[in-house]
Scaffold this motif. Structure first.
Motif, PDB file in Angstrom:
ATOM      1  N   ASP A  72      -0.665  45.601  63.713  1.00 41.43           N
ATOM      2  CA  ASP A  72      -0.104  46.753  63.119  1.00 41.43           C
ATOM      3  C   ASP A  72       0.622  47.763  63.838  1.00 41.43           C
ATOM      4  OD1 ASP A  72      -0.717  45.611  60.603  1.00 41.43           O
ATOM      5  OD2 ASP A  72      -2.570  46.730  60.079  1.00 41.43           O
ATOM      6  N   LEU A  73      -0.334  47.883  65.090  1.00 42.79           N
ATOM      7  CA  LEU A  73       0.375  49.019  65.940  1.00 42.79           C
ATOM      8  C   LEU A  73       1.750  48.619  66.531  1.00 42.79           C
ATOM      9  CD1 LEU A  73       0.272  51.765  67.533  1.00 42.79           C
ATOM     10  CD2 LEU A  73      -1.319  50.669  69.114  1.00 42.79           C
ATOM     11  N   LEU A  74       1.599  47.395  67.118  1.00 45.46           N
ATOM     12  CA  LEU A  74       2.778  46.783  67.890  1.00 45.46           C
ATOM     13  C   LEU A  74       3.905  46.733  66.771  1.00 45.46           C
ATOM     14  CD1 LEU A  74       1.248  43.888  69.925  1.00 45.46           C
ATOM     15  CD2 LEU A  74       1.987  46.187  70.617  1.00 45.46           C
ATOM     16  N   ASP A  75       3.577  46.267  65.504  1.00 45.16           N
ATOM     17  CA  ASP A  75       4.833  46.270  64.492  1.00 45.16           C
ATOM     18  C   ASP A  75       5.205  47.672  63.898  1.00 45.16           C
ATOM     19  OD1 ASP A  75       4.808  43.545  64.058  1.00 45.16           O
ATOM     20  OD2 ASP A  75       3.586  43.525  62.218  1.00 45.16           O
ATOM     21  N   SER A  76       4.518  48.654  64.305  1.00 42.15           N
ATOM     22  CA  SER A  76       4.898  50.060  63.725  1.00 42.15           C
ATOM     23  C   SER A  76       5.955  50.345  64.953  1.00 42.15           C
ATOM     24  CB  SER A  76       3.668  50.989  63.772  1.00 42.15           C
ATOM     25  OG  SER A  76       3.397  51.275  65.308  1.00 42.15           O
ATOM     26  N   ASN A  77       6.156  50.005  66.149  1.00 39.60           N
ATOM     27  CA  ASN A  77       7.108  50.584  66.836  1.00 39.60           C
ATOM     28  C   ASN A  77       6.860  51.904  67.397  1.00 39.60           C
ATOM     29  OD1 ASN A  77       8.838  48.145  67.110  1.00 39.60           O
ATOM     30  ND2 ASN A  77       9.704  48.793  65.334  1.00 39.60           N
ATOM     31  N   ASP A  78       5.782  52.319  67.132  1.00 37.84           N
ATOM     32  CA  ASP A  78       5.216  53.666  67.790  1.00 37.84           C
ATOM     33  C   ASP A  78       5.016  53.455  69.312  1.00 37.84           C
ATOM     34  OD1 ASP A  78       3.930  56.088  68.299  1.00 37.84           O
ATOM     35  OD2 ASP A  78       2.808  55.844  66.645  1.00 37.84           O
ATOM     36  N   GLY A  79       6.179  53.796  70.020  1.00 38.84           N
ATOM     37  CA  GLY A  79       6.036  53.750  71.431  1.00 38.84           C
ATOM     38  C   GLY A  79       5.057  54.429  72.059  1.00 38.84           C
ATOM     39  N   GLN A  80       4.892  55.560  71.736  1.00 41.63           N
ATOM     40  CA  GLN A  80       3.845  56.396  72.543  1.00 41.63           C
ATOM     41  C   GLN A  80       2.520  55.988  72.424  1.00 41.63           C
ATOM     42  OE1 GLN A  80       3.817  60.843  71.257  1.00 41.63           O
ATOM     43  NE2 GLN A  80       2.114  61.129  72.664  1.00 41.63           N
ATOM     44  N   ARG A  81       2.036  55.499  70.952  1.00 44.00           N
ATOM     45  CA  ARG A  81       0.810  54.918  70.582  1.00 44.00           C
ATOM     46  C   ARG A  81       0.672  53.725  71.447  1.00 44.00           C
ATOM     47  NH1 ARG A  81      -0.585  54.433  64.838  1.00 44.00           N
ATOM     48  NH2 ARG A  81      -2.457  53.445  65.592  1.00 44.00           N
ATOM     49  N   ILE A  82       1.607  52.756  71.461  1.00 38.91           N
ATOM     50  CA  ILE A  82       1.499  51.500  72.085  1.00 38.91           C
ATOM     51  C   ILE A  82       1.424  51.705  73.436  1.00 38.91           C
ATOM     52  CG2 ILE A  82       3.101  49.487  72.770  1.00 38.91           C
ATOM     53  CD1 ILE A  82       4.444  49.873  69.798  1.00 38.91           C
ATOM     54  N   ARG A  83       2.216  52.584  74.267  1.00 38.90           N
ATOM     55  CA  ARG A  83       1.943  52.812  75.668  1.00 38.90           C
ATOM     56  C   ARG A  83       0.453  53.301  76.035  1.00 38.90           C
ATOM     57  NH1 ARG A  83       7.132  54.185  75.033  1.00 38.90           N
ATOM     58  NH2 ARG A  83       6.838  56.123  74.740  1.00 38.90           N
ATOM     59  N   SER A  84       0.056  54.054  75.058  1.00 38.70           N
ATOM     60  CA  SER A  84      -1.325  54.636  75.512  1.00 38.70           C
ATOM     61  C   SER A  84      -2.132  53.655  75.268  1.00 38.70           C
ATOM     62  CB  SER A  84      -1.589  55.579  74.236  1.00 38.70           C
ATOM     63  OG  SER A  84      -2.932  56.257  74.441  1.00 38.70           O
ATOM     64  N   MET A  85      -2.124  52.616  74.297  1.00 41.22           N
ATOM     65  CA  MET A  85      -3.093  51.414  74.005  1.00 41.22           C
ATOM     66  C   MET A  85      -2.998  50.698  75.439  1.00 41.22           C
ATOM     67  SD  MET A  85      -3.254  48.549  71.170  1.00 41.22           S
ATOM     68  CE  MET A  85      -1.505  48.026  71.629  1.00 41.22           C
ATOM     69  N   VAL A  86      -1.874  50.384  75.693  1.00 38.65           N
ATOM     70  CA  VAL A  86      -1.677  49.378  77.233  1.00 38.65           C
ATOM     71  C   VAL A  86      -2.179  50.193  78.276  1.00 38.65           C
ATOM     72  CG1 VAL A  86       0.231  48.290  78.557  1.00 38.65           C
ATOM     73  CG2 VAL A  86       0.431  48.257  76.055  1.00 38.65           C
ATOM     74  N   ASN A  87      -1.838  51.299  78.621  1.00 39.65           N
ATOM     75  CA  ASN A  87      -2.115  52.023  79.793  1.00 39.65           C
ATOM     76  C   ASN A  87      -3.562  52.315  79.791  1.00 39.65           C
ATOM     77  OD1 ASN A  87       0.584  52.183  80.579  1.00 39.65           O
ATOM     78  ND2 ASN A  87       0.817  54.289  79.642  1.00 39.65           N
ATOM     79  N   GLU A  88      -4.334  52.697  78.684  1.00 38.61           N
ATOM     80  CA  GLU A  88      -5.651  52.710  78.623  1.00 38.61           C
ATOM     81  C   GLU A  88      -6.482  51.434  78.655  1.00 38.61           C
ATOM     82  OE1 GLU A  88      -6.685  55.653  75.709  1.00 38.61           O
ATOM     83  OE2 GLU A  88      -4.928  57.026  76.359  1.00 38.61           O
TER      84      GLU A  88
END
Length: 115
Positions: free
Chosen positions: A57-73
């Motif tokens: 759902d997050l990846l589908d949302s295209n919410d770049g900031q949240r996606i980057r945060s999930m990946v970086n953390e």
């Protein structure tokens, strides 16, 4: 003229050959059934597991900031998501599942992950 022993040998060879063909067909059917079970289990795990659904759902949302945060953390749910696809790759390398089967079920998510 062929003796009774010769006829018996020919019949025995035919029966053995037919038995071998039957065993081969049975083996191929069981391999296909096992592969279908793998695909079903993978489908259920990916589409019904709540943590994997959150990542999808997050990846589908295209919410770049949240996606980057999930990946970086390196959040554990994202690691589990990546591990799922790593497992698919392993199964493919071991010929337990065909690449076409993987792409048929998960192509969108693999392309999405690539982005």
């Amino acid at each position: 003229m062929m003796s009774n022993c010769g006829v018996c040998e020919i019949i025995g060879l035919i029966v053995a050959a037919l038995g071998g063909l039957w065993a081969l067909c049975t083996y191929h059917q069981s391999v296909k059934l096992e592969r279908a079970k793998w695909v079903k289990d993978l489908y259920e795990k990916f589409y019904e597991h709540p943590d994997l659904k959150k990542v999808r759902d997050l990846l589908d949302s295209n919410d770049g900031q949240r996606i980057r945060s999930m990946v970086n953390e390196e959040e554990p749910i994202f690691t589990d998501y990546l591990n799922f696809f790593e497992f698919l790759g392993y199964l493919s390398e071991c010929n337990q599942i065909k690449k076409e089967e993987i792409l048929g079920l998960f192509d969108y998510y693999l392309r999405n992950l690539k982005q």
